[in-house]
Design a protein around this motif. Structure first.
Motif, PDB file in Angstrom:
ATOM      1  N   UNK A 105       0.834  -1.208   0.000  1.00 45.07           N
ATOM      2  CA  UNK A 105       0.000   0.000   0.000  1.00 45.07           C
ATOM      3  C   UNK A 105       0.867   1.256   0.000  1.00 45.07           C
ATOM      4  N   UNK A 106       1.915   1.266   0.821  1.00 45.05           N
ATOM      5  CA  UNK A 106       2.797   2.436   0.871  1.00 45.05           C
ATOM      6  C   UNK A 106       3.490   2.665  -0.460  1.00 45.05           C
ATOM      7  N   UNK A 107       3.946   1.598  -1.095  1.00 42.28           N
ATOM      8  CA  UNK A 107       4.611   1.749  -2.385  1.00 42.28           C
ATOM      9  C   UNK A 107       3.638   2.218  -3.461  1.00 42.28           C
ATOM     10  N   UNK A 108       2.393   1.735  -3.388  1.00 35.58           N
ATOM     11  CA  UNK A 108       1.429   2.046  -4.438  1.00 35.58           C
ATOM     12  C   UNK A 108       0.808   3.427  -4.283  1.00 35.58           C
ATOM     13  N   UNK A 109       0.647   3.919  -3.051  1.00 40.41           N
ATOM     14  CA  UNK A 109      -0.120   5.139  -2.850  1.00 40.41           C
ATOM     15  C   UNK A 109       0.628   6.234  -2.104  1.00 40.41           C
ATOM     16  N   UNK A 110       1.855   5.971  -1.667  1.00 43.44           N
ATOM     17  CA  UNK A 110       2.568   6.977  -0.896  1.00 43.44           C
ATOM     18  C   UNK A 110       3.968   7.243  -1.437  1.00 43.44           C
ATOM     19  N   UNK A 111       4.207   6.936  -2.673  1.00 43.51           N
ATOM     20  CA  UNK A 111       5.521   7.185  -3.261  1.00 43.51           C
ATOM     21  C   UNK A 111       5.341   7.536  -4.729  1.00 43.51           C
ATOM     22  N   UNK A 112       6.365   8.155  -5.306  1.00 42.89           N
ATOM     23  CA  UNK A 112       6.396   8.490  -6.731  1.00 42.89           C
ATOM     24  C   UNK A 112       5.176   9.311  -7.126  1.00 42.89           C
ATOM     25  N   UNK A 113       5.035  10.471  -6.537  1.00 44.51           N
ATOM     26  CA  UNK A 113       3.934  11.348  -6.898  1.00 44.51           C
ATOM     27  C   UNK A 113       2.617  10.935  -6.305  1.00 44.51           C
ATOM     28  N   UNK A 114       2.637  10.124  -5.247  1.00 44.78           N
ATOM     29  CA  UNK A 114       1.394   9.699  -4.616  1.00 44.78           C
ATOM     30  C   UNK A 114       0.879   8.376  -5.126  1.00 44.78           C
ATOM     31  N   UNK A 115       1.361   7.918  -6.267  1.00 44.56           N
ATOM     32  CA  UNK A 115       0.895   6.650  -6.829  1.00 44.56           C
ATOM     33  C   UNK A 115       2.067   5.949  -7.508  1.00 44.56           C
ATOM     34  N   UNK A 116       2.174   4.661  -7.284  1.00 45.93           N
ATOM     35  CA  UNK A 116       3.156   3.836  -7.981  1.00 45.93           C
ATOM     36  C   UNK A 116       2.518   2.478  -8.213  1.00 45.93           C
ATOM     37  N   UNK A 117       1.499   2.468  -9.074  1.00 42.02           N
ATOM     38  CA  UNK A 117       0.725   1.259  -9.283  1.00 42.02           C
ATOM     39  C   UNK A 117       1.581   0.129  -9.829  1.00 42.02           C
ATOM     40  N   UNK A 118       2.556   0.443 -10.670  1.00 40.64           N
ATOM     41  CA  UNK A 118       3.399  -0.602 -11.238  1.00 40.64           C
ATOM     42  C   UNK A 118       4.174  -1.351 -10.171  1.00 40.64           C
ATOM     43  N   UNK A 119       4.868  -0.612  -9.322  1.00 37.09           N
ATOM     44  CA  UNK A 119       5.646  -1.243  -8.257  1.00 37.09           C
ATOM     45  C   UNK A 119       4.728  -1.922  -7.237  1.00 37.09           C
ATOM     46  N   UNK A 120       3.622  -1.272  -6.888  1.00 36.26           N
ATOM     47  CA  UNK A 120       2.678  -1.885  -5.960  1.00 36.26           C
ATOM     48  C   UNK A 120       2.081  -3.170  -6.507  1.00 36.26           C
TER      49      UNK A 120
END
Length: 565
Positions: free
Chosen positions: A519-534
């Motif tokens: 969740x932190x990687x997907x919604x709290x990093x890289x501009x608020x969203x990092x769906x690829x990494x998440x």
């Protein structure tokens, strides 16, 4: 028996028995059922028409046609009605689905029973199959908040010179190319031609500016500037939409505007792709039109396929994120099951004693935490565990258990202990109730027989209660382990994955488990969203969860088939 006598079911040398001849039937032996193959005992279909594969293919064809009609109708009708809402495609798709299903049923009447499960198939495809496919696809892309395929309006940068396909911008840092995977190379861009058009208005009310005449066609109105006499300066805001002579503003002016001094920023735009980026010079894939007066450029937040790069990133940071988070995740789930099971069995055995007075009242009080919403309970526990004024620290200091307050939520080890404590409070009612149900099925005669044989209470528990509880506790503990392995609510609401630790990262902290880390990687990093990494982390979580579950099943023997011998 006399030679002339005969009995049913027997034959003589002259032919079949009298009973068999009278009925006209011959006794046939029943075919033996192969017990090693359970499917042999199932009833067989009376007809070979249709079948699972053919039925699903026909239903899939109907859904595909409805999907094509829904998207196609919206695309075609928007050529004539630009403001047609997207949800109208659902109506056209639904009509197409009904028509196609009716046609299929006319041709294949045996498919009608499958129409009863059609809603379940639609929900399965929408809420299970589609998210899984989307997650797998995103795991191999760099989709993020800064790379979402949308036009990045904040990157609009003025153009100072144009030479064919070469464009010189005033400030190359304004394009913010560093957040993209390959800079601004091979990225879509919009080239604008801005012009401030002076117009007059006849009325303003509730964020709507009414002009004296319509704006020019073929150009886009982006912004409005009005003069505020009460303040003595101009007010600017974006334009939401234009309908005839009415201009709808995104933000309403704080004071009445001067209707004689209105400026509308009109824009023409050309879509291009940046093929090279050298300092302040951008090379486009094609020259701009000769009559086009380029004044600014903005890029898109392009994203693309990056292969296994997300998984390589996760493995490269495994020592600081994946391995410690996974280790705590397994430890948390195992300790929770052990602690909750021990306390649940203890309380259930005590409350199962028929000689205990007020045991129904005790049961009711112990089940109360189960009746309260977890969100409220966890927030109350956050207050109890507060370092300065929490009730837990006050009680511990009152009885001189600790000389100074414990930072329950600020130190990693203490935070983990707090999580186990709160999870015991939340999970104890379920475990106690489940064990009570299992205990009620144990005959009281077994305990009486054990007492007659001279067994103590402790020997009665290990000799009678524990063996009979084992069968009931295996599925309960496995279910509890699976639930707590992905217990996002407790971690998020109690500690939010914190506190930070030296070995961790900004997204993998002291009490984060795999799901909260994703969740932190997907919604709290890289501009608020990092769906690829998440999404890549979600796939790893799935693989790890399946592996851990298989190990549990193997150890506990939950998947072993009982022998009929």
């Amino acid at each position: 028996m006399r030679p002339g006598d005969s009995s049913p079911g027997r034959t003589t040398s002259g032919g079949p028995s009298f009973a068999a001849a009278e009925i006209g039937l011959e006794r046939q032996e029943e075919p033996a059922i192969d017990l090693s193959n359970p499917r042999a005992a199932l009833p067989r279909a009376r007809t070979t028409a249709g079948g699972l594969v053919k039925s699903l293919l026909l239903i899939g064809l109907a859904l595909f046609v409805a999907l094509v009609v829904g998207f196609g109708s919206v695309f075609a009708l928007r050529l004539a009605f630009a403001d047609l809402p997207a949800w109208s495609g659902l109506l056209f798709g639904l009509l197409a689905l009904v028509f196609v299903l009716w046609g299929i049923s006319r041709r294949y009447a045996w498919i009608m029973p499958w129409y009863y499960v059609l809603p379940a198939i639609v929900f399965l495809l929408t809420f299970t199959f589609f998210p899984v496919v989307l997650t797998i696809w995103l795991a191999f892309t760099d989709y993020a908040g800064a790379r979402n395929g949308q036009l990045s309006v904040p990157t609009t940068t003025p153009i100072v010179a144009v030479d064919g396909a070469r464009v010189t911008v005033s400030d190359p840092s304004g394009l913010n190319c560093d957040v993209l995977r390959n800079g601004c190379v091979d990225v879509r861009a919009e080239v604008y031609s801005f012009e401030l058009l002076a117009v007059t208005a006849v009325d303003y009310a509730d964020g709507v500016l009414t002009l004296t005449e319509p704006l020019p066609q073929g150009r886009q109105a982006r912004q409005v500037e009005v003069f505020l006499p009460d303040l003595g300066f101009d007010f600017s805001t974006a334009i939401e939409r234009v309908e005839g002579v009415e201009v709808y503003l995104v933000r309403a002016p704080p004071f009445a505007p001067d209707l004689e001094r209105v400026g509308i920023q009109m824009a023409d735009e050309v879509d291009r792709r940046i093929v090279a980026h050298e300092g302040a010079v951008l090379t486009l894939d094609a020259p701009l039109p000769g009559a086009f007066d380029a004044t600014a450029i903005a890029r898109y937040n392009d994203y693309g396929f990056i292969g296994l790069r997300n998984f390589a990133t996760i493995l490269a940071r495994a020592q600081r994120s994946l391995i410690p988070v996974f280790a705590w995740n397994v430890t948390f789930a195992v300790l929770t099951i052990l602690i909750n099971t021990a306390f649940g069995v203890l309380l259930a055995v005590l409350l199962n004693n028929p000689d205990l007075r007020f045991r129904n009242a005790y049961r009711t009080m112990l089940i109360l935490p189960w009746a309260l919403p977890n969100i409220i309970t966890i927030q109350v526990w956050r207050g109890f565990l507060n370092e300065n004024f929490g009730a837990v620290n006050r009680v511990l200091m009152l009885f001189d258990v600790t000389p100074e307050p414990i930072n329950w939520l600020g130190v990693a080890l203490a935070a983990k202990g707090a999580i186990l404590l709160v999870n015991l409070w939340l999970g104890l009612p379920f475990m106690m109730t489940a064990v009570l149900g299992a205990l009620s099925a144990i005959p009281r005669e077994l305990y009486e027989a054990a007492k007659i044989d001279g067994a103590s209470a402790w020997q009665g528990f290990w000799g009678v209660t524990a063996p009979l509880l084992r069968t009931a506790l295996v599925p309960i503990t496995l279910t509890g382990f699976a639930f707590n392995f992905n217990n996002f609510n407790l971690i998020f609401l109690l500690t939010d994955g914190g506190p930070p630790v030296e070995w961790g990262t900004a997204t993998a902290r002291g009490t984060d488990i795999l799901i909260s880390w994703a969740y932190n990687e997907a919604f709290r990093s890289q501009g608020g969203y990092a769906y690829g990494l998440g999404s890549a982390i979600s796939i790893l979580i799935f693989v790890i969860t399946v592996a851990v579950s298989l190990v549990n099943f193997r150890v506990t023997g939950a998947l072993k088939e009982e022998s009929n011998a």
